[in-house]
Design a protein around this motif. Sequence first.
Motif, PDB file in Angstrom:
ATOM      1  N   MET A  80      -3.026   7.471  -4.904  1.00  0.00           N
ATOM      2  CA  MET A  80      -4.350   6.631  -5.029  1.00  0.00           C
ATOM      3  C   MET A  80      -4.931   6.648  -3.718  1.00  0.00           C
ATOM      4  SD  MET A  80      -5.858   3.273  -6.712  1.00  0.00           S
ATOM      5  CE  MET A  80      -5.350   2.190  -5.421  1.00  0.00           C
ATOM      6  N   LEU A  81      -4.274   6.220  -2.744  1.00  0.00           N
ATOM      7  CA  LEU A  81      -4.947   5.762  -1.518  1.00  0.00           C
ATOM      8  C   LEU A  81      -5.327   6.660  -0.589  1.00  0.00           C
ATOM      9  CD1 LEU A  81      -2.812   2.651  -0.458  1.00  0.00           C
ATOM     10  CD2 LEU A  81      -5.192   2.637  -1.490  1.00  0.00           C
ATOM     11  N   TRP A  82      -4.147   7.948  -0.725  1.00  0.00           N
ATOM     12  CA  TRP A  82      -4.608   9.021   0.086  1.00  0.00           C
ATOM     13  C   TRP A  82      -5.957   9.976  -0.758  1.00  0.00           C
ATOM     14  CZ3 TRP A  82      -4.041  11.276   4.383  1.00  0.00           C
ATOM     15  CH2 TRP A  82      -4.077  12.508   4.697  1.00  0.00           C
ATOM     16  N   LYS A  83      -5.863   9.795  -2.091  1.00  0.00           N
ATOM     17  CA  LYS A  83      -6.912  10.649  -2.717  1.00  0.00           C
ATOM     18  C   LYS A  83      -8.391   9.739  -2.459  1.00  0.00           C
ATOM     19  CE  LYS A  83      -3.886  12.033  -6.351  1.00  0.00           C
ATOM     20  NZ  LYS A  83      -3.654  11.606  -7.648  1.00  0.00           N
ATOM     21  N   LEU A  84      -8.191   8.429  -2.371  1.00  0.00           N
ATOM     22  CA  LEU A  84      -9.480   7.849  -1.996  1.00  0.00           C
ATOM     23  C   LEU A  84      -9.798   8.051  -0.525  1.00  0.00           C
ATOM     24  CD1 LEU A  84      -8.939   4.172  -3.471  1.00  0.00           C
ATOM     25  CD2 LEU A  84     -10.676   5.998  -4.211  1.00  0.00           C
ATOM     26  N   PHE A  85      -8.932   8.105   0.421  1.00  0.00           N
ATOM     27  CA  PHE A  85      -9.312   8.272   1.850  1.00  0.00           C
ATOM     28  C   PHE A  85      -9.832   9.754   2.064  1.00  0.00           C
ATOM     29  CE2 PHE A  85      -7.540  10.054   5.905  1.00  0.00           C
ATOM     30  CZ  PHE A  85      -8.012   9.178   6.801  1.00  0.00           C
ATOM     31  N   ASN A  88     -11.558  11.373   0.026  1.00  0.00           N
ATOM     32  CA  ASN A  88     -12.875  11.743  -0.766  1.00  0.00           C
ATOM     33  C   ASN A  88     -13.963  11.179   0.196  1.00  0.00           C
ATOM     34  OD1 ASN A  88     -12.530  12.744  -3.235  1.00  0.00           O
ATOM     35  ND2 ASN A  88     -11.858  11.004  -4.066  1.00  0.00           N
ATOM     36  N   ILE A  89     -13.675  10.449   1.418  1.00  0.00           N
ATOM     37  CA  ILE A  89     -14.759   9.961   2.286  1.00  0.00           C
ATOM     38  C   ILE A  89     -15.085  11.212   3.217  1.00  0.00           C
ATOM     39  CG2 ILE A  89     -15.126   8.748   4.423  1.00  0.00           C
ATOM     40  CD1 ILE A  89     -12.736   6.951   3.411  1.00  0.00           C
ATOM     41  N   ASN A 138       0.948   3.986  -2.804  1.00  0.00           N
ATOM     42  CA  ASN A 138       0.487   5.638  -2.478  1.00  0.00           C
ATOM     43  C   ASN A 138       1.598   6.524  -2.917  1.00  0.00           C
ATOM     44  OD1 ASN A 138      -1.528   7.087  -1.455  1.00  0.00           O
ATOM     45  ND2 ASN A 138      -0.102   7.596   0.288  1.00  0.00           N
ATOM     46  N   ASN A 174       0.808  -1.251   0.009  1.00  0.00           N
ATOM     47  CA  ASN A 174      -0.085  -0.148   0.135  1.00  0.00           C
ATOM     48  C   ASN A 174       0.837   1.313  -0.080  1.00  0.00           C
ATOM     49  OD1 ASN A 174      -2.228  -1.455   0.204  1.00  0.00           O
ATOM     50  ND2 ASN A 174      -2.261  -1.658   2.452  1.00  0.00           N
ATOM     51  N   TYR A 223      -6.935  18.406  -1.057  1.00  0.00           N
ATOM     52  CA  TYR A 223      -7.778  17.188  -1.384  1.00  0.00           C
ATOM     53  C   TYR A 223      -9.324  17.306  -0.503  1.00  0.00           C
ATOM     54  CZ  TYR A 223      -3.708  15.249  -2.989  1.00  0.00           C
ATOM     55  OH  TYR A 223      -2.350  14.807  -3.744  1.00  0.00           O
TER      56      TYR A 223
END
Length: 81
Positions: free
Chosen positions: A55-60, A62-63, A50, A46, A79
């Motif tokens: 990608m993982l930071w961007k997904l996180f 977006n919550i 990242n 992971n 972000y």
Amino acid sequence: MEVIRHFYYDRGDDIWGEFGFEDGFNPDSGWSSGTWLAIDEGPIINMIENYRTGMLWKLFMNIPEIQNGLRRLGFTSPYMN
């Protein structure tokens, strides 16, 4: 990345083995555990992804609950919507 390169290239013979970096080591005393824990190795994938794409930071980020919580704590980020 600089630390990982140092551990691998400068200290690798002491702390790198069949399954990657050993679970624990103390460079001051020369001690290393000689053991590996799979739970330590899994997150490395992971972290690499990242680092490469974010990608993982961007997904996180977006919550909505994460953004709301960070806002309430006074944080800002490009972000955050």
